[in-house]
Design a protein around this motif. Structure first.
Motif, PDB file in Angstrom:
ATOM      1  N   GLY A 193       7.386   1.826  -7.093  1.00  0.00           N
ATOM      2  CA  GLY A 193       7.246   2.251  -5.919  1.00  0.00           C
ATOM      3  C   GLY A 193       6.958   1.156  -4.861  1.00  0.00           C
ATOM      4  O   GLY A 193       7.444   1.453  -3.766  1.00  0.00           O
ATOM      5  N   ILE A 194       6.408  -0.099  -5.045  1.00  0.00           N
ATOM      6  CA  ILE A 194       6.550  -1.133  -4.111  1.00  0.00           C
ATOM      7  C   ILE A 194       7.939  -1.701  -3.844  1.00  0.00           C
ATOM      8  O   ILE A 194       8.138  -1.627  -2.550  1.00  0.00           O
ATOM      9  CB  ILE A 194       5.651  -2.215  -4.550  1.00  0.00           C
ATOM     10  CG1 ILE A 194       4.167  -1.794  -4.961  1.00  0.00           C
ATOM     11  CG2 ILE A 194       5.738  -3.375  -3.738  1.00  0.00           C
ATOM     12  CD1 ILE A 194       3.406  -2.675  -5.532  1.00  0.00           C
ATOM     13  N   LEU A 195       8.806  -1.811  -4.693  1.00  0.00           N
ATOM     14  CA  LEU A 195       9.997  -2.158  -4.400  1.00  0.00           C
ATOM     15  C   LEU A 195      11.004  -1.126  -3.795  1.00  0.00           C
ATOM     16  O   LEU A 195      11.659  -1.299  -2.744  1.00  0.00           O
ATOM     17  CB  LEU A 195      10.822  -2.664  -5.789  1.00  0.00           C
ATOM     18  CG  LEU A 195      10.276  -3.782  -6.515  1.00  0.00           C
ATOM     19  CD1 LEU A 195      10.975  -4.037  -7.843  1.00  0.00           C
ATOM     20  CD2 LEU A 195      10.431  -4.908  -5.817  1.00  0.00           C
ATOM     21  N   GLY A 196      10.658   0.136  -4.255  1.00  0.00           N
ATOM     22  CA  GLY A 196      11.221   1.152  -3.649  1.00  0.00           C
ATOM     23  C   GLY A 196      11.023   1.421  -2.155  1.00  0.00           C
ATOM     24  O   GLY A 196      11.741   1.852  -1.266  1.00  0.00           O
ATOM     25  N   SER A 197       9.483   1.090  -1.914  1.00  0.00           N
ATOM     26  CA  SER A 197       9.312   1.365  -0.446  1.00  0.00           C
ATOM     27  C   SER A 197      10.011   0.247   0.468  1.00  0.00           C
ATOM     28  O   SER A 197      10.248   0.507   1.673  1.00  0.00           O
ATOM     29  CB  SER A 197       7.784   1.196  -0.278  1.00  0.00           C
ATOM     30  OG  SER A 197       7.267  -0.038  -0.610  1.00  0.00           O
ATOM     31  N   ILE A 252       0.742  -1.296  -0.018  1.00  0.00           N
ATOM     32  CA  ILE A 252      -0.002  -0.147  -0.087  1.00  0.00           C
ATOM     33  C   ILE A 252       1.021   1.241   0.128  1.00  0.00           C
ATOM     34  O   ILE A 252       0.583   2.188  -0.924  1.00  0.00           O
ATOM     35  CB  ILE A 252      -0.903  -0.041   1.130  1.00  0.00           C
ATOM     36  CG1 ILE A 252      -2.023  -1.191   1.235  1.00  0.00           C
ATOM     37  CG2 ILE A 252      -1.799   1.232   1.248  1.00  0.00           C
ATOM     38  CD1 ILE A 252      -2.844  -1.237   2.177  1.00  0.00           C
ATOM     39  N   PHE A 253       1.942   1.269   0.951  1.00  0.00           N
ATOM     40  CA  PHE A 253       2.833   2.492   0.676  1.00  0.00           C
ATOM     41  C   PHE A 253       3.282   2.536  -0.448  1.00  0.00           C
ATOM     42  O   PHE A 253       3.792   3.652  -1.061  1.00  0.00           O
ATOM     43  CB  PHE A 253       3.947   2.241   1.945  1.00  0.00           C
ATOM     44  CG  PHE A 253       3.589   2.820   3.227  1.00  0.00           C
ATOM     45  CD1 PHE A 253       2.667   3.700   3.335  1.00  0.00           C
ATOM     46  CD2 PHE A 253       4.379   2.215   4.334  1.00  0.00           C
ATOM     47  CE1 PHE A 253       2.417   4.038   4.683  1.00  0.00           C
ATOM     48  CE2 PHE A 253       4.112   2.612   5.375  1.00  0.00           C
ATOM     49  CZ  PHE A 253       3.240   3.773   5.654  1.00  0.00           C
ATOM     50  N   GLY A 254       3.833   1.370  -1.208  1.00  0.00           N
ATOM     51  CA  GLY A 254       4.523   1.453  -2.598  1.00  0.00           C
ATOM     52  C   GLY A 254       3.651   1.898  -3.519  1.00  0.00           C
ATOM     53  O   GLY A 254       4.202   2.701  -4.464  1.00  0.00           O
TER      54      GLY A 254
END
Length: 83
Positions: A36-40, A8-10
């Motif tokens: 975004g998911i991997l970066g989070s 969700i954050f990602g």
């Protein structure tokens, strides 16, 4: 923190990273969401291992760490795929 929270954050962090780094990416928003998911997750790891920031739950500091990781990973992705 659970994997679902990082996803969700990602999603949110990927959209914010795309807004902070506008441009054309191969794959468009799908690639940005994955980044975004991997970066989070990367931001969470960096925050906990290097900076000692405890990432616990759905709070402001965790959100900033997720955005930072997403922006970092998006910048790296653009440097690698730049022609």
């Amino acid at each position: 923190m659970g994997i679902l929270t990082w996803i969700i954050f990602g999603l949110i962090a990927g959209a914010i990273a795309k807004a902070l780094h506008p441009g054309n990416d191969p794959g468009g928003w799908i690639v940005t969401i994955i980044i975004g998911i991997l970066g989070s997750m990367l931001g969470g790891w960096i925050g906990s291992m290097i900076f000692g920031v405890d990432v616990t739950g759905f709070n402001f500091s965790s959100f900033l760490v997720a955005i930072g990781g997403s922006v970092l990973l998006l910048a790296i992705y653009r440097m690698v795929t730049k022609k």
